[in-house]
Each structure stands twice: as C-alpha cells, then as structure tokens.
Design a protein around this motif. Sequence first.
Motif, PDB file in Angstrom:
ATOM      1  N   THR A 114      42.441  43.273  46.569  1.00 59.76           N
ATOM      2  CA  THR A 114      43.412  43.061  45.494  1.00 59.76           C
ATOM      3  C   THR A 114      43.283  44.193  44.482  1.00 59.76           C
ATOM      4  O   THR A 114      42.177  44.556  44.069  1.00 59.76           O
ATOM      5  N   ALA A 116      44.929  42.312  39.689  1.00 60.37           N
ATOM      6  CA  ALA A 116      43.864  41.339  39.436  1.00 60.37           C
ATOM      7  C   ALA A 116      43.810  40.964  37.959  1.00 60.37           C
ATOM      8  O   ALA A 116      43.738  39.780  37.608  1.00 60.37           O
ATOM      9  N   ILE A 117      43.879  41.960  37.101  1.00 68.16           N
ATOM     10  CA  ILE A 117      43.816  41.693  35.658  1.00 68.16           C
ATOM     11  C   ILE A 117      45.028  40.849  35.226  1.00 68.16           C
ATOM     12  O   ILE A 117      44.904  39.872  34.484  1.00 68.16           O
ATOM     13  N   ILE A 158      43.252  46.230  41.098  1.00 68.79           N
ATOM     14  CA  ILE A 158      42.681  45.782  39.836  1.00 68.79           C
ATOM     15  C   ILE A 158      43.761  45.467  38.795  1.00 68.79           C
ATOM     16  O   ILE A 158      43.666  44.458  38.072  1.00 68.79           O
TER      17      ILE A 158
END
Lengths: 66, 390
Positions: free
Chosen positions: A28, A33-34, A30
């Motif tokens: 995934t 993801a964040i 980042i």
Amino acid sequence: MVKKNEQNFEQKMKALKEIVSTLEKEGTEIDRAIELYQKGLKLSKELKEQLNGFEDKIKKISKDNK
Amino acid sequence: MNQLTVTTLVRYLKNKIDLDPNLQRIKVNGEISNFHKHFTGHLYFSLKDETSSINCVMFKTSASLLKFEPKNGDKVILSANTSIFESTGQLQLYVTKIELDGQGDLYQQYEILKKRLENNGIFNDEHKITLKKEYIENVAVLVGDNSAAMSDIKTTFSRRWPICNVDYYPVLVQGKDAPKQIISQLQKVDKLGYDAIILARGGGSFEDLFCFNDEELVMTIYSLNTYIITGIGHEQDFTLCDFVADKRAATPTASVELITPNLKDVKETINESAALIKNNVHKLITTLQLNFDLYSEKLSNFNSEINKYNTIIDSLKNKMLNSVNKIILQNKSDIKRFATLLEAYSYQNTLKRGYSLVKQNNDVIKSSKKIKKDVFEVIFYDGKIKAKGV
C-alpha cells in the motif's frame, strides 16, 4: 430513526474494517496509507461517539422508566 | 224395680252403645264449635247443626295426621265411634278423621278446570316470561290489606333488598268477589311498567284459596305482559294461578326471596370482585416487573454489545496504527537504501576516471594528516586492496 442510525453504524464499521485490511495488505502506498489512516481515525471517532450516544440513551431510558 | 249403682248404669249404657253397629264407624257431618286443643295434643270440640250438638274428642295419634288445622265454624265430616266417657257419663264421639265438607265438590271443579286448561296449553312453559333483571327495581304487590302476608312481604323486602321500590295494591284474597278485584288490579298494574308483580296470600283452607282457581283470573294472568310470581298459601297448596304464573313460590315470603338478590350476598360479591380485581392488578404488576427485569437484562446485554464494539474499534485503530507505522518504517528503510545507493553511484564515476578512495576504519580519509599508521583500504572503480602506510 434508530434503525437508520444503526445502519449507519454498521456501514461505518464495515468501512473501518475495509480500511484496516487495505492497510494490512502489502504494497500500500504511503500517501494512500496516510489518507486511509486519517479516514479510519475519523470513522473510529464517529463510531465511538455514536456508541457513547447509545450508552447515554440507554442510561436515560433506564432512569426514566425505573 | 232394681236398684242400680251409677257405675253399673253407665257401664251398661256404654256397652249398649259400643256394641251397636249403627253407632260405630260412622260418618257425621256438622259444624265445629268450642274447639280446644289440649297441650297434650288431644282435640276437644263440639259438632253441631241447627238443632243439636254432641261432644267430640280426637286423640293425639289421630289428630297428628290431620292435613289442616280445624277451627270453629268449619263445616266438616267426621269419621268417629260413639261411646260414653265413664267419669262423666257423657256421650261423645271419638273422632278418627276430619274432612272439610264441600271440599269434594270444589276439588272436583278444580280438577276438571285444571285438566281443561292444561289441555289447552295454558300452563305450558313457552308462555312463561323470565325475570329480566337480576337487581330488581320496581315491584307491584297484590295482597290482602294489612294481612300477615303483606307484613311478611314488607319484612322480606326490607331484609333482603331494601332499595327496591315496592307498591302495594290491596285486594280481596278470599270469597266470590276476590277474582274480579284481582283481575282489575292486575290489568291496571300490567300497564305501569313494573319489573315484576307479586300475587300473594297467606295460608288457608282449600276453600279459602279457591278464588285463585277462577278461570277468568287464570286467563288474565296468562295474558299479562309483566312477569308475575305467585306466593299463595303454604308449600302444599297449589292453585291454578300458581300453574299459570311465570313462577310459583311456596309462600308470600318465598315469592320475594325468589325475585330479589340478597343485599348481603350482593355486598359479598362486590367485595369478592374488588379483591379479585386487586389480585389481578397485582399479578399484572408482577408480570410487568418480570418483563421489565427481562428487558433490563437485555438492555445490559446491549451495554456489553457497546463495549464489544468499543473493543473492536480500539483494536482496529491499533491495527491501523501498526500498519501505517509499518508502511512508514518500510518507506524509511527504502529511503535509506536508496540514499546509500545514490552515495555509491556518486563516486563511482570519479573512480573510473583514475581516482581512488582511501578508507580507514570505514571512514573516508580526505587528508594525509588524518591517516593513521595502520592498514587502510584503497578503493578503485573495479575493486579494493588493503595497504599499509610506510
């Protein structure tokens, strides 16, 4: 009314679980993801608030009907 | 001429009479007078007609079998034996049976009329009305004025059901004028909307009650629209009015008892009902309490459901955080790796042009002054060697 809220709760729960499983998947990005994490935290906050609301409601109902 | 003692004379007469079949087991008719009932139960009276009179005695054993109470003036037929009472020398009749004279005729009339009315269906149940009210309110009473029956009825109403409105219509209850009067009163009260009519009379002989066997009176009762109950005479007396009435009571008192509730019973019923209601409400409350407890339990289950969700959400949050941290860590290590690579690539080209790199203890030695007199590395573009300072 209550039924609708419950559905919302269930839907939100489902969304939160999906976010977690996406995050747990390998690869995934980042940024994604964040973004998901932010969305997930928001969802869990809303869910907790909703749960607190349910709890307060139950307390009030129990007290009123004692 | 023989001289006789009184005893001998009386005994002689007594024997003569006792042995004369014409004087034994005879029937004599006349009217009762000087009637006296002795405390021992024996009856003493005279039987008389227009011109003569004879003393009579009826002993307790026979008297106890009488179906009516003889009284002065009763016209009767006696079954008796003739004899002499020795102590007084008195001739008297020893009575074994008393029948009311004339009853035979009247009774025959009664039976004939009863049969005819019966055959015409006048006494049939389908013509009878039932009392519509359990708690009766308005009653018309046809009874002899100031009679014992009237006072019995009044007493019974005030004892059992004093809230009832009772109107008394005094009527003749004996004799040939009685039926006419009763008929006209019945027709009057029938139009006044009473819940019930009572037609009553106290006890009396068959002849006394005979006015209640009048055909016109029976037919009037038959066509009444109001419920009627009779209470005529005693238990054993049945008049034709009793047969045609909607209900027959044995006595005037019983007629009231049959159509009224007992105030005491009604009060008891009310109390019982109140207790029952109270009980049921208690039961209902208990049930509701139980239900409430059940729901409370369900509610607290619901609370634990909330806790469950809280835990799930917390664990999901942790998982998210872990995952995100892992991703960040991964990215960090990637960056580090790329940095090393970049670093490496940055001096590789220089080395290719003929430069070399000196490293000692992994540090790049940029100055000859910095080198220690020890082994160091010399790195070329295609490899490295170990060297020692001289």
